[in-house]
Design a protein around this motif. Structure first.
Motif, mmCIF file in Angstrom:
data_model
loop_
_atom_site.group_PDB
_atom_site.id
_atom_site.type_symbol
_atom_site.label_atom_id
_atom_site.label_comp_id
_atom_site.label_asym_id
_atom_site.label_seq_id
_atom_site.Cartn_x
_atom_site.Cartn_y
_atom_site.Cartn_z
ATOM 1 N N ALA A 26 -10.761 -8.455 4.900
ATOM 2 C CA ALA A 26 -9.648 -9.264 4.606
ATOM 3 C C ALA A 26 -8.783 -8.490 3.684
ATOM 4 O O ALA A 26 -7.395 -8.260 3.892
ATOM 5 C CB ALA A 26 -9.871 -10.645 3.918
ATOM 6 N N PHE A 27 -9.354 -7.895 2.698
ATOM 7 C CA PHE A 27 -8.680 -7.036 1.627
ATOM 8 C C PHE A 27 -7.874 -6.010 2.426
ATOM 9 O O PHE A 27 -6.817 -5.553 2.072
ATOM 10 C CB PHE A 27 -9.518 -6.495 0.470
ATOM 11 N N ALA A 28 -8.649 -5.286 3.396
ATOM 12 C CA ALA A 28 -8.034 -4.258 3.916
ATOM 13 C C ALA A 28 -6.827 -4.678 4.944
ATOM 14 O O ALA A 28 -5.757 -4.212 4.877
ATOM 15 C CB ALA A 28 -9.111 -3.406 4.801
ATOM 16 N N ALA A 29 -7.037 -5.694 5.668
ATOM 17 C CA ALA A 29 -5.932 -6.379 6.532
ATOM 18 C C ALA A 29 -4.772 -6.554 5.717
ATOM 19 O O ALA A 29 -3.507 -6.431 6.170
ATOM 20 C CB ALA A 29 -6.567 -7.583 7.172
ATOM 21 N N VAL A 30 -4.807 -7.338 4.324
ATOM 22 C CA VAL A 30 -3.909 -7.562 3.444
ATOM 23 C C VAL A 30 -3.053 -6.342 3.102
ATOM 24 O O VAL A 30 -1.675 -6.208 3.235
ATOM 25 C CB VAL A 30 -4.037 -8.283 2.147
ATOM 26 N N LEU A 31 -3.801 -5.266 2.923
ATOM 27 C CA LEU A 31 -3.324 -3.988 2.565
ATOM 28 C C LEU A 31 -2.466 -3.275 3.740
ATOM 29 O O LEU A 31 -1.316 -2.511 3.750
ATOM 30 C CB LEU A 31 -4.280 -2.983 1.823
ATOM 31 N N ASN A 32 -3.200 -3.611 4.914
ATOM 32 C CA ASN A 32 -2.430 -2.814 6.040
ATOM 33 C C ASN A 32 -1.059 -3.616 6.556
ATOM 34 O O ASN A 32 -0.111 -3.132 6.896
ATOM 35 C CB ASN A 32 -3.546 -2.986 7.339
ATOM 36 N N GLY B 134 1.042 -4.546 4.356
ATOM 37 C CA GLY B 134 2.073 -4.005 3.570
ATOM 38 C C GLY B 134 2.016 -2.718 3.839
ATOM 39 O O GLY B 134 2.723 -1.748 2.880
ATOM 40 N N THR B 135 1.810 -2.108 4.737
ATOM 41 C CA THR B 135 2.103 -0.622 5.006
ATOM 42 C C THR B 135 3.663 -0.105 4.905
ATOM 43 O O THR B 135 3.778 0.844 4.279
ATOM 44 C CB THR B 135 1.612 -0.461 6.574
ATOM 45 N N ARG B 136 4.496 -1.104 5.516
ATOM 46 C CA ARG B 136 5.979 -0.553 5.165
ATOM 47 C C ARG B 136 6.351 -0.448 3.706
ATOM 48 O O ARG B 136 6.821 0.703 3.434
ATOM 49 C CB ARG B 136 6.832 -1.668 5.877
ATOM 50 N N PRO B 137 5.828 -1.392 2.904
ATOM 51 C CA PRO B 137 6.513 -1.190 1.436
ATOM 52 C C PRO B 137 5.681 0.035 0.759
ATOM 53 O O PRO B 137 6.058 0.776 0.086
ATOM 54 C CB PRO B 137 5.991 -2.390 0.515
ATOM 55 N N ALA C 152 -14.263 -1.701 4.008
ATOM 56 C CA ALA C 152 -13.214 -1.710 5.146
ATOM 57 C C ALA C 152 -11.769 -0.870 4.306
ATOM 58 O O ALA C 152 -11.794 -1.070 3.047
ATOM 59 C CB ALA C 152 -13.054 -3.021 5.597
ATOM 60 N N PHE C 153 -11.107 -0.043 4.973
ATOM 61 C CA PHE C 153 -9.835 0.534 4.462
ATOM 62 C C PHE C 153 -8.825 0.057 5.386
ATOM 63 O O PHE C 153 -8.747 0.010 6.334
ATOM 64 C CB PHE C 153 -10.227 1.926 4.481
ATOM 65 N N PRO C 154 -7.538 0.391 4.563
ATOM 66 C CA PRO C 154 -6.228 -0.045 5.010
ATOM 67 C C PRO C 154 -6.029 1.222 5.913
ATOM 68 O O PRO C 154 -5.118 2.162 5.664
ATOM 69 C CB PRO C 154 -5.398 -0.118 3.998
ATOM 70 N N ASN C 155 -6.552 1.334 7.313
ATOM 71 C CA ASN C 155 -6.343 2.524 7.920
ATOM 72 C C ASN C 155 -5.094 2.763 8.539
ATOM 73 O O ASN C 155 -4.567 3.994 9.065
ATOM 74 C CB ASN C 155 -7.383 2.474 9.070
ATOM 75 N N ARG C 156 -4.067 2.005 8.231
ATOM 76 C CA ARG C 156 -2.773 2.201 8.643
ATOM 77 C C ARG C 156 -1.816 3.096 7.570
ATOM 78 O O ARG C 156 -0.771 3.322 7.727
ATOM 79 C CB ARG C 156 -1.934 0.928 8.949
ATOM 80 N N TRP C 157 -2.532 3.193 6.413
ATOM 81 C CA TRP C 157 -1.913 3.745 5.266
ATOM 82 C C TRP C 157 -1.725 5.532 5.424
ATOM 83 O O TRP C 157 -1.003 5.783 4.744
ATOM 84 C CB TRP C 157 -2.480 3.257 3.846
#
Length: 180
Positions: free
Chosen positions: A76-82, A84-87, A136-141
């Motif tokens: 869930a944490f990684a999904a929240v970070l993902n 926010g990819t645009r900002p 889990a990581f924000p892989n879109r970053w």
């Protein structure tokens, strides 16, 4: 297969030497020149490459904590970070541009040296077991962030990032036959 501690440390040393050589051989005009494939100048891109190591210092405690939580929490944490990819992309871009006002050619080499020294000390004290912790990581970053990463991969990440962006510099190493 993930790199060993020795391979990670060797990559850190090579990046430090390469940054030092690029900065020593660059003119002010070289640093102001546009990079290839980014909107940054060479100097801004060099700082961004250093920043990859700085980010890892923040990520390490996060991985130690989040990897101990139930997997759905980390996901869930990684999904929240993902989300926010645009900002994140905007802050990443403008932050690297602004940071060169402080971490210019005179300071960024020292910053990388201190940051790598701190990362190396931490890595030396990690056990094999702790290096296998994952989250889990924000892989879109970032293209090097995978959906799940071990602590070992996080230690290796900044050199992968450094090497990727080094190919985008229009500032060559002094001993490079294609040097400008």
């Amino acid at each position: 297969m993930e790199p060993s501690k020795e391979e990670i440390l060797a990559g850190y040393g090579r990046a430090r030497r390469e940054l030092r050589a690029r900065l020593a051989g660059a003119t002010a005009a070289d640093l102001r020149r546009a990079s290839d494939g980014t909107r940054w100048t060479n100097e801004e891109l060099l700082f961004h490459m250093v920043f990859g190591y700085m980010v890892v210092r923040v990520l390490l405690p996060l991985v130690h904590v989040v990897s101990r939580l139930p997997p759905p929490v980390g996901k869930a944490f990684a999904a929240v970070l993902n989300a926010g990819t645009r900002p994140f992309d905007a802050v990443n871009y403008w932050g690297s541009r602004a940071a060169t006002l402080v971490y210019n050619r005179e300071r960024m080499g020292r910053k990388l040296h201190r940051t790598i020294a701190a990362l190396s000390r931490r890595l030396e004290h990690e056990s094999s077991r702790s290096l296998m912790r994952s989250m889990a990581f924000p892989n879109r970053w970032d293209p090097f962030f995978k959906p799940r990463m071990t602590l070992n991969a996080v230690y290796a990440y900044p050199t992968w990032h450094f090497d990727f962006h080094a190919r985008q510099l229009t500032l060559r190493l002094p001993d490079d036959p294609g040097a400008s």
